[in-house]
Design an enzyme around this catalytic site. Structure first.
Site, PDB file in Angstrom:
ATOM      1  N   LYS A  10       0.820  -1.209   0.000  1.00  0.00           N
ATOM      2  CA  LYS A  10       0.000   0.000   0.000  1.00  0.00           C
ATOM      3  C   LYS A  10       0.860   1.268   0.000  1.00  0.00           C
ATOM      4  O   LYS A  10       2.080   1.200   0.178  1.00  0.00           O
ATOM      5  CB  LYS A  10      -0.936  -0.048   1.203  1.00  0.00           C
ATOM      6  N   PHE A  58     -16.202   2.983   6.690  1.00  0.00           N
ATOM      7  CA  PHE A  58     -14.819   3.342   6.365  1.00  0.00           C
ATOM      8  C   PHE A  58     -14.497   3.235   4.875  1.00  0.00           C
ATOM      9  O   PHE A  58     -13.374   3.527   4.455  1.00  0.00           O
ATOM     10  CB  PHE A  58     -13.832   2.485   7.173  1.00  0.00           C
ATOM     11  N   ARG A  86      -0.884 -14.561   4.417  1.00  0.00           N
ATOM     12  CA  ARG A  86      -1.735 -14.035   5.496  1.00  0.00           C
ATOM     13  C   ARG A  86      -1.026 -14.139   6.852  1.00  0.00           C
ATOM     14  O   ARG A  86      -1.093 -13.226   7.666  1.00  0.00           O
ATOM     15  CB  ARG A  86      -3.074 -14.768   5.540  1.00  0.00           C
ATOM     16  N   THR A  92      -4.774  -7.589  10.680  1.00  0.00           N
ATOM     17  CA  THR A  92      -5.142  -6.399   9.907  1.00  0.00           C
ATOM     18  C   THR A  92      -4.838  -5.121  10.678  1.00  0.00           C
ATOM     19  O   THR A  92      -4.402  -4.124  10.100  1.00  0.00           O
ATOM     20  CB  THR A  92      -6.643  -6.454   9.542  1.00  0.00           C
ATOM     21  N   ARG A 103       3.050  -6.542   9.323  1.00  0.00           N
ATOM     22  CA  ARG A 103       2.312  -5.462   9.989  1.00  0.00           C
ATOM     23  C   ARG A 103       2.813  -5.237  11.416  1.00  0.00           C
ATOM     24  O   ARG A 103       2.865  -4.102  11.886  1.00  0.00           O
ATOM     25  CB  ARG A 103       0.818  -5.758   9.984  1.00  0.00           C
ATOM     26  N   ASN A 113      -1.997   0.011   6.979  1.00  0.00           N
ATOM     27  CA  ASN A 113      -1.500  -1.278   7.448  1.00  0.00           C
ATOM     28  C   ASN A 113      -0.604  -2.006   6.448  1.00  0.00           C
ATOM     29  O   ASN A 113      -0.526  -3.222   6.437  1.00  0.00           O
ATOM     30  CB  ASN A 113      -2.656  -2.163   7.923  1.00  0.00           C
ATOM     31  N   HIS A 116      -1.871  -5.672   1.601  1.00  0.00           N
ATOM     32  CA  HIS A 116      -3.124  -6.403   1.392  1.00  0.00           C
ATOM     33  C   HIS A 116      -2.753  -7.758   0.822  1.00  0.00           C
ATOM     34  O   HIS A 116      -1.860  -7.862  -0.026  1.00  0.00           O
ATOM     35  CB  HIS A 116      -4.047  -5.697   0.390  1.00  0.00           C
TER      36      HIS A 116
END
EC number: 2.7.4.6
Length: 148
Positions: A10, A58, A86, A92, A103, A113, A116
């Site tokens: 991100k 959100f 994951r 998350t 993270r 965060n 993805h």
């Protein structure tokens, strides 16, 4: 079972110069990059990608954030790729993610965060075509026979 997963680094990961460190972690776990793009996500792509969150409060902020700067989109391949990524990504909410996860080590909270990752084969099937054409997925093998 070998499978594929979509991973997005991100805007916060890009702006904080974490691209190489994160890709290294993914490759170190045996995942193979079969597609990769540095790009600016459009509003349409973001709304499609996060369509499952459209009714949530959100959603608008999420679209604004993910389109606020460049991202790295990639398809990774490997045994249990979805599960492996994951686990590596962590919770998350970065403030609750375990140290040693992406993270947990780099994210400050739930909004920015870092990463993805597809959470299921069905999610991958929805997400991948938003960022890649099938022709952009490169089939290749490691060159172990050259190195060893």
């Amino acid at each position: 079972m070998t499978e594929r997963t979509l991973v997005l680094l991100k805007p916060d990961a890009v702006k904080r110069r974490l691209i190489g460190r994160i890709i290294s972690r993914l490759e170190d776990k045996g995942l193979k990059v079969v597609a990769l793009k540095f790009m600016q996500m459009t509003k349409d792509q973001a709304e499609n990608h996060y369509s499952v969150h459209r009714s949530k409060p959100f959603f608008k902020d999420l679209v604004t954030y993910i389109t606020s700067g460049p991202i790295v989109a990639m398809v990774l391949e490997g045994p249990k790729a979805i599960e492996v990524v994951r686990i590596l990504a962590g919770s998350t909410d970065g403030s609750k993610a375990q140290p040693g996860t992406i993270r947990g080590d780099f994210s400050m909270g739930i909004e920015k965060n870092i990463i993805h990752a597809s959470d299921s084969p069905e999610a991958y099937s929805h997400e991948m075509p938003i960022f890649f054409n099938e022709s952009e997925i490169v089939e290749w093998s490691y060159g172990d026979e050259i190195i060893y």
